[in-house]
Design a protein around this motif. Structure first.
Motif, PDB file in Angstrom:
ATOM      1  N   PRO A 233       0.803  -1.237   0.000  1.00  0.00           N
ATOM      2  CA  PRO A 233       0.000   0.000   0.000  1.00  0.00           C
ATOM      3  C   PRO A 233       0.830   1.279   0.000  1.00  0.00           C
ATOM      4  O   PRO A 233       0.483   2.246  -0.685  1.00  0.00           O
ATOM      5  N   ARG A 234       1.926   1.330   0.764  1.00  0.00           N
ATOM      6  CA  ARG A 234       2.693   2.568   0.853  1.00  0.00           C
ATOM      7  C   ARG A 234       3.286   2.951  -0.502  1.00  0.00           C
ATOM      8  O   ARG A 234       3.214   4.118  -0.917  1.00  0.00           O
ATOM      9  N   LYS A 235       3.852   1.996  -1.204  1.00  0.00           N
ATOM     10  CA  LYS A 235       4.424   2.296  -2.526  1.00  0.00           C
ATOM     11  C   LYS A 235       3.328   2.652  -3.523  1.00  0.00           C
ATOM     12  O   LYS A 235       3.508   3.546  -4.363  1.00  0.00           O
ATOM     13  N   ARG A 236       2.203   1.947  -3.444  1.00  0.00           N
ATOM     14  CA  ARG A 236       1.098   2.275  -4.353  1.00  0.00           C
ATOM     15  C   ARG A 236       0.636   3.702  -4.145  1.00  0.00           C
ATOM     16  O   ARG A 236       0.368   4.437  -5.111  1.00  0.00           O
ATOM     17  N   LEU A 237       0.514   4.122  -2.876  1.00  0.00           N
ATOM     18  CA  LEU A 237       0.052   5.475  -2.596  1.00  0.00           C
ATOM     19  C   LEU A 237       1.054   6.503  -3.110  1.00  0.00           C
ATOM     20  O   LEU A 237       0.658   7.541  -3.684  1.00  0.00           O
ATOM     21  N   GLY A 238       2.350   6.236  -2.939  1.00  0.00           N
ATOM     22  CA  GLY A 238       3.349   7.168  -3.443  1.00  0.00           C
ATOM     23  C   GLY A 238       3.270   7.336  -4.947  1.00  0.00           C
ATOM     24  O   GLY A 238       3.320   8.459  -5.477  1.00  0.00           O
ATOM     25  N   VAL A 239       3.121   6.213  -5.675  1.00  0.00           N
ATOM     26  CA  VAL A 239       2.999   6.296  -7.132  1.00  0.00           C
ATOM     27  C   VAL A 239       1.725   7.028  -7.519  1.00  0.00           C
ATOM     28  O   VAL A 239       1.712   7.844  -8.457  1.00  0.00           O
ATOM     29  N   LEU A 240       0.636   6.757  -6.805  1.00  0.00           N
ATOM     30  CA  LEU A 240      -0.635   7.392  -7.131  1.00  0.00           C
ATOM     31  C   LEU A 240      -0.585   8.908  -6.932  1.00  0.00           C
ATOM     32  O   LEU A 240      -1.235   9.667  -7.672  1.00  0.00           O
ATOM     33  N   LEU A 241       0.212   9.381  -5.965  1.00  0.00           N
ATOM     34  CA  LEU A 241       0.320  10.818  -5.735  1.00  0.00           C
ATOM     35  C   LEU A 241       1.242  11.501  -6.743  1.00  0.00           C
ATOM     36  O   LEU A 241       0.999  12.646  -7.154  1.00  0.00           O
ATOM     37  N   VAL A 242       2.314  10.793  -7.141  1.00  0.00           N
ATOM     38  CA  VAL A 242       3.293  11.396  -8.042  1.00  0.00           C
ATOM     39  C   VAL A 242       2.853  11.297  -9.501  1.00  0.00           C
ATOM     40  O   VAL A 242       3.200  12.155 -10.319  1.00  0.00           O
ATOM     41  N   LEU A 243       2.062  10.270  -9.825  1.00  0.00           N
ATOM     42  CA  LEU A 243       1.714  10.006 -11.223  1.00  0.00           C
ATOM     43  C   LEU A 243       1.044  11.196 -11.919  1.00  0.00           C
ATOM     44  O   LEU A 243       1.428  11.540 -13.055  1.00  0.00           O
ATOM     45  N   PRO A 244       0.050  11.881 -11.324  1.00  0.00           N
ATOM     46  CA  PRO A 244      -0.550  13.024 -12.025  1.00  0.00           C
ATOM     47  C   PRO A 244       0.460  14.128 -12.343  1.00  0.00           C
ATOM     48  O   PRO A 244       0.374  14.778 -13.403  1.00  0.00           O
ATOM     49  N   VAL A 245       1.429  14.333 -11.457  1.00  0.00           N
ATOM     50  CA  VAL A 245       2.447  15.362 -11.717  1.00  0.00           C
ATOM     51  C   VAL A 245       3.305  14.963 -12.911  1.00  0.00           C
ATOM     52  O   VAL A 245       3.592  15.787 -13.799  1.00  0.00           O
TER      53      VAL A 245
END
Length: 373
Positions: free
Chosen positions: A108-120
């Motif tokens: 979950p932690r890595k998924r959340l990080g990717v999900l936050l950075v991906l739109p940028v």
């Protein structure tokens, strides 16, 4: 054919699947370089194609390090945008595959990080390319869909794992019930017959011979049923299954019980119907367990086995004239197994005193279902 292909695909090692995906993506990104292009568009150079192919290579390691592979692909794609002016791609294939993998396999932690950075990252890529709001919305949509499909795959895999564990637990319980019924019944009859043997040797030698023959027959029958059960554990998915005992085998079961000294009366009322193999096996096991309890605990002289075929259901009743509730009504594994078998078919089981409070009675009601018509 479909099931064979599915089993063949599941049998492939993960690295082979990843290599196949990488080859498919490579074929997709190669198309803009080989399809004839408008002369006004940038020329397709070998350098541009080499860097494009380089972004595909990390997909081979997508399961081992999904986030690192995603970072490498983003870096290679940025280098392509900044240093080369080659043909573009209709879809960011490598990025979509990697985002799917992150959503599917990462914690979950890595998924959340990717999900936050991906739109940028998507917004910066669109700004470097066309600076179009339309492309930005489309890119956010396809990457969001890839992430959602990855989460769906993870959820499905977890559900399948839970379902497989529950199925294994049910199968273990079923095998335990079958073995309990077979062994308990056989050992009870053999003990009763063996105890009567020495007495018969002194008083009626011909009865002693019959008792020992009954012991031998009961042991052979138990061994045959146990071999059938253990054989199922060794069989493959497509191997034939040995048939379970059913209503047709009830007369033989009753004869073996009679050989142990219990007078068993067998009655069938109503119009007999064809039962499914599972339902017929349940009827056999219910009668077997009820008679086993009678032999072991009731000190009964007579037992009555009645099968009553009614409208949409079958009532199986086993009544004896033994000690009553203090005998087989102890609620051990056997009677619990009778209730479980009945519940598995949507039926019910009642165990308690016989008519007038005398003896013991096991009554099971089983709906026919589709196979009873």
């Amino acid at each position: 054919m479909t099931s064979v292909a599915a089993r063949w695909a599941r049998a492939l090692p993960p690295w082979a699947v990843d290599a196949g995906i990488a080859l498919l993506v490579l074929a997709a990104v190669t198309m803009p370089f080989v399809v004839p292009r408008d002369p006004r568009l940038p020329e397709a150079t070998w350098a541009a194609y080499g860097l494009t192919a380089l972004t595909v290579l990390p997909l081979v390691w997508r399961r081992r390090a999904p986030v690192a592979v995603l970072v490498g692909i983003v870096a290679a794609s940025a280098l392509y945008e900044l240093a080369l002016d080659g043909p573009g791609q209709p879809l960011p294939y490598t990025g979509l595959v990697t985002v799917y993998t992150v959503a599917d396999l990462c914690p979950p932690r890595k998924r959340l990080g990717v999900l936050l950075v991906l739109p940028v990252v998507v917004a910066v890529s669109v700004w470097l390319n066309t600076r179009s709001a339309r492309e930005l919305l489309f890119s956010l949509f396809v990457f969001g869909a890839a992430y959602a499909f990855g989460r769906l795959a993870d959820t499905r895999r977890r559900a399948n794992r839970v379902e497989a564990e529950q199925a294994a637990a049910r199968e273990r319980a079923r095998i335990a019930r079958e073995m309990h019924d077979v062994l308990s019944h056989a050992v009870s009859l053999m003990v009763v017959q063996a105890e009567a043997g020495p007495v018969a040797v002194r008083t009626a030698p011909e009865r002693a011979e019959a008792a020992f023959d009954a012991i031998s027959e009961t042991g052979r029958d138990a061994m045959a049923q146990l071999r059938g059960m253990l054989g199922v554990l060794r069989e493959t998915e497509d191997a034939p299954r040995a048939p379970q005992p059913g209503t047709a085998q009830l007369p033989g079961l009753l004869e073996r019980v009679r050989a142990g000294g219990l007078d068993v009366v067998y009655e069938v009322t109503g119009t007999a119907r064809r039962l499914s193999p599972a339902l017929a096996a349940t009827v056999y096991r219910v009668v077997q367990e009820a008679l086993t309890n009678t032999v072991r605990h009731a000190a009964a002289r007579v037992a009555v086995v009645r099968l009553a075929y009614g409208e949409g259901r079958l009532e199986v009743t086993v009544t004896d004239d033994g000690r009553g509730p203090g005998g087989p009504g102890g609620g051990g594994h056997g009677l619990a197994g009778v209730r479980e078998r009945a519940a598995a078919h949507g039926g019910s089981a009642v165990c308690g005193p016989g008519p007038g409070g005398r003896g013991f009675r096991v009554a099971v009601t089983l709906p026919f279902g589709e196979a009873g018509s």
